[in-house]
Design a protein around this motif. Structure first.
Motif, PDB file in Angstrom:
ATOM      1  N   ALA A   1       0.799  -1.227   0.000  1.00 26.44           N
ATOM      2  CA  ALA A   1       0.000   0.000   0.000  1.00 26.44           C
ATOM      3  C   ALA A   1       0.832   1.278   0.000  1.00 26.44           C
ATOM      4  O   ALA A   1       0.440   2.280  -0.603  1.00 26.44           O
ATOM      5  CB  ALA A   1      -0.958   0.007   1.192  1.00 26.44           C
ATOM      6  N   LEU A   2       1.974   1.248   0.677  1.00 23.78           N
ATOM      7  CA  LEU A   2       2.779   2.462   0.785  1.00 23.78           C
ATOM      8  C   LEU A   2       3.171   2.995  -0.592  1.00 23.78           C
ATOM      9  O   LEU A   2       3.179   4.207  -0.828  1.00 23.78           O
ATOM     10  CB  LEU A   2       4.023   2.181   1.628  1.00 23.78           C
ATOM     11  N   ASN A   3       3.478   2.105  -1.515  1.00 22.80           N
ATOM     12  CA  ASN A   3       3.851   2.508  -2.873  1.00 22.80           C
ATOM     13  C   ASN A   3       2.667   2.577  -3.824  1.00 22.80           C
ATOM     14  O   ASN A   3       2.728   3.275  -4.839  1.00 22.80           O
ATOM     15  CB  ASN A   3       4.902   1.552  -3.446  1.00 22.80           C
ATOM     16  N   ASP A   4       1.600   1.876  -3.497  1.00 19.20           N
ATOM     17  CA  ASP A   4       0.432   1.849  -4.380  1.00 19.20           C
ATOM     18  C   ASP A   4      -0.255   3.204  -4.490  1.00 19.20           C
ATOM     19  O   ASP A   4      -0.995   3.449  -5.445  1.00 19.20           O
ATOM     20  CB  ASP A   4      -0.587   0.820  -3.880  1.00 19.20           C
TER      21      ASP A   4
ATOM     22  N   THR B   1      -1.950  -3.561   6.109  1.00 17.94           N
ATOM     23  CA  THR B   1      -2.106  -2.129   5.909  1.00 17.94           C
ATOM     24  C   THR B   1      -0.733  -1.469   6.074  1.00 17.94           C
ATOM     25  O   THR B   1       0.183  -2.056   6.646  1.00 17.94           O
ATOM     26  CB  THR B   1      -3.114  -1.527   6.892  1.00 17.94           C
ATOM     27  N   PRO B   2      -0.562  -0.240   5.572  1.00 17.34           N
ATOM     28  CA  PRO B   2       0.787   0.328   5.473  1.00 17.34           C
ATOM     29  C   PRO B   2       1.357   0.856   6.784  1.00 17.34           C
ATOM     30  O   PRO B   2       0.635   1.210   7.710  1.00 17.34           O
ATOM     31  CB  PRO B   2       0.594   1.483   4.482  1.00 17.34           C
ATOM     32  N   SER B   3       2.675   0.909   6.796  1.00 12.87           N
ATOM     33  CA  SER B   3       3.405   1.705   7.787  1.00 12.87           C
ATOM     34  C   SER B   3       3.458   3.145   7.270  1.00 12.87           C
ATOM     35  O   SER B   3       3.092   3.406   6.120  1.00 12.87           O
ATOM     36  CB  SER B   3       4.812   1.126   7.988  1.00 12.87           C
ATOM     37  N   PRO B   4       3.894   4.099   8.079  1.00 13.95           N
ATOM     38  CA  PRO B   4       3.767   5.511   7.685  1.00 13.95           C
ATOM     39  C   PRO B   4       4.816   5.986   6.680  1.00 13.95           C
ATOM     40  O   PRO B   4       5.871   5.378   6.503  1.00 13.95           O
ATOM     41  CB  PRO B   4       3.959   6.261   9.012  1.00 13.95           C
ATOM     42  N   ASP B   5       4.483   7.086   6.058  1.00 15.38           N
ATOM     43  CA  ASP B   5       5.424   7.930   5.326  1.00 15.38           C
ATOM     44  C   ASP B   5       5.335   9.298   6.014  1.00 15.38           C
ATOM     45  O   ASP B   5       4.259   9.900   6.060  1.00 15.38           O
ATOM     46  CB  ASP B   5       5.019   8.037   3.855  1.00 15.38           C
ATOM     47  N   GLN B   6       6.443   9.776   6.564  1.00 15.35           N
ATOM     48  CA  GLN B   6       6.414  11.000   7.361  1.00 15.35           C
ATOM     49  C   GLN B   6       6.138  12.253   6.530  1.00 15.35           C
ATOM     50  O   GLN B   6       5.908  13.324   7.101  1.00 15.35           O
ATOM     51  CB  GLN B   6       7.723  11.145   8.133  1.00 15.35           C
ATOM     52  N   ARG B   7       6.124  12.128   5.225  1.00 18.87           N
ATOM     53  CA  ARG B   7       5.741  13.257   4.376  1.00 18.87           C
ATOM     54  C   ARG B   7       4.223  13.425   4.335  1.00 18.87           C
ATOM     55  O   ARG B   7       3.719  14.433   3.832  1.00 18.87           O
ATOM     56  CB  ARG B   7       6.290  13.063   2.962  1.00 18.87           C
ATOM     57  N   LEU B   8       3.509  12.435   4.875  1.00 23.76           N
ATOM     58  CA  LEU B   8       2.058  12.482   4.915  1.00 23.76           C
ATOM     59  C   LEU B   8       1.592  12.647   6.360  1.00 23.76           C
ATOM     60  O   LEU B   8       2.225  12.122   7.279  1.00 23.76           O
ATOM     61  CB  LEU B   8       1.470  11.183   4.360  1.00 23.76           C
TER      62      LEU B   8
ATOM     63  N   SER C   1      13.181   4.861  10.768  1.00 24.77           N
ATOM     64  CA  SER C   1      14.611   4.986  10.482  1.00 24.77           C
ATOM     65  C   SER C   1      14.856   6.001   9.376  1.00 24.77           C
ATOM     66  O   SER C   1      15.980   6.465   9.187  1.00 24.77           O
ATOM     67  CB  SER C   1      15.169   3.631  10.031  1.00 24.77           C
ATOM     68  N   HIS C   2      13.811   6.321   8.645  1.00 26.16           N
ATOM     69  CA  HIS C   2      13.914   7.119   7.431  1.00 26.16           C
ATOM     70  C   HIS C   2      12.543   7.733   7.204  1.00 26.16           C
ATOM     71  O   HIS C   2      11.574   7.399   7.898  1.00 26.16           O
ATOM     72  CB  HIS C   2      14.334   6.205   6.268  1.00 26.16           C
ATOM     73  N   VAL C   3      12.436   8.594   6.230  1.00 22.05           N
ATOM     74  CA  VAL C   3      11.163   9.284   5.996  1.00 22.05           C
ATOM     75  C   VAL C   3      10.019   8.304   5.779  1.00 22.05           C
ATOM     76  O   VAL C   3       8.895   8.548   6.224  1.00 22.05           O
ATOM     77  CB  VAL C   3      11.287  10.265   4.803  1.00 22.05           C
ATOM     78  N   ASN C   4      10.290   7.165   5.134  1.00 19.65           N
ATOM     79  CA  ASN C   4       9.206   6.216   4.867  1.00 19.65           C
ATOM     80  C   ASN C   4       9.568   4.765   5.192  1.00 19.65           C
ATOM     81  O   ASN C   4       8.929   3.844   4.694  1.00 19.65           O
ATOM     82  CB  ASN C   4       8.760   6.305   3.397  1.00 19.65           C
ATOM     83  N   HIS C   5      10.586   4.571   6.040  1.00 19.32           N
ATOM     84  CA  HIS C   5      10.988   3.223   6.428  1.00 19.32           C
ATOM     85  C   HIS C   5      11.023   3.114   7.945  1.00 19.32           C
ATOM     86  O   HIS C   5      11.723   3.908   8.596  1.00 19.32           O
ATOM     87  CB  HIS C   5      12.363   2.867   5.865  1.00 19.32           C
TER      88      HIS C   5
END
Length: 232
Positions: free
Chosen positions: A121-124, A154-161, A209-213
């Motif tokens: 989902a994170l990339n979808d 379901t996805p883990s976060p992306d901190q840009r969102l 650990s990272h913006v989206n990891h």
């Protein structure tokens, strides 16, 4: 009359649509995990998805042993000390479900999964949601045709969102994953609400650990959600 019958059937199917029962869905697998040598066999857990199950952290480092597939393995071994468990990761960094579906037979089914996990989902969110649904549905149908139980993530976060914003681009995919789990009566591991609770406390960076990891703490959350399906 015919229209009424079709309406009744549609309503009946809708009423019966629900996710699998976490107590019974993997009952046969959980039983097999308790069997001792020489009667036991290897259980293959296959994780299909993008960079998160692949174990990517910051600066393209791949922390395989601190990613949720292997954290799950460690947790399962505490519960099932006699089990032989293979964790097989077919995930590719940067990939979405549309691409993942195209290699499903050659890269996933070839491993003869005892349980399949799908995490895209994170990339979808960058693709047409209708085409994404077709890809997820195709993989689910193919797995079920081979009698392979499926657990969607379901996805883990992306901190840009801002995942607390109901209009953020991940939300439609989260809802679609829930709907697919209900439609096909399969499993759902749902870390997304856990991450939203963390975001409400303003602590999300502690799990990334990272913006989206995610870091290990973030991966632990995902592993714990999956572990619920294996509880004795």
């Amino acid at each position: 009359m015919k229209l009424l019958i079709l309406l009744f059937l549609a309503l009946s199917l809708g009423a019966n649509a629900q996710q699998a029962d976490s107590v019974t869905y993997l009952a046969n697998i959980k039983q097999e995990l308790t069997i001792q040598w020489p009667k036991n066999r290897t259980i293959n857990l296959v994780f299909h998805g993008h960079s998160v199950p692949a174990g990517f952290w910051h600066d393209h480092e791949v922390h395989t042993l601190e990613s949720y597939p292997n954290l799950l393995l460690a947790k399962l071994k505490k519960q099932y000390p006699y089990a032989v468990i293979n964790v097989i990761v077919t995930a590719i960094g940067g990939e979405n479900a549309i691409k993942g579906q195209t290699r499903f037979e050659q890269d996933v089914l070839v491993h003869k999964p005892d349980v399949l996990f799908i995490d895209y989902a994170l990339n979808d969110r960058f693709s047409d949601i209708g085409k994404v649904k077709e890809a997820w549905s195709s993989m689910i149908q193919s797995a079920l045709a081979h009698n392979i139980p499926v657990i969607l993530l379901t996805p883990s976060p992306d901190q840009r969102l801002n995942i607390l914003d109901a209009q953020n681009p991940l939300e439609p995919h989260v809802q679609q994953i829930h709907q697919l789990a209900e439609q096909y009566h399969i499993g759902l591991a749902d870390p997304y609400p856990r991450f939203k609770q963390i975001a409400k406390r303003g602590e999300l960076t502690n799990y990334m650990s990272h913006v989206n990891h995610p870091n290990k703490a973030g991966h632990e959350i995902i592993a714990d959600e999956i572990l619920k399906w294996f509880t004795k």
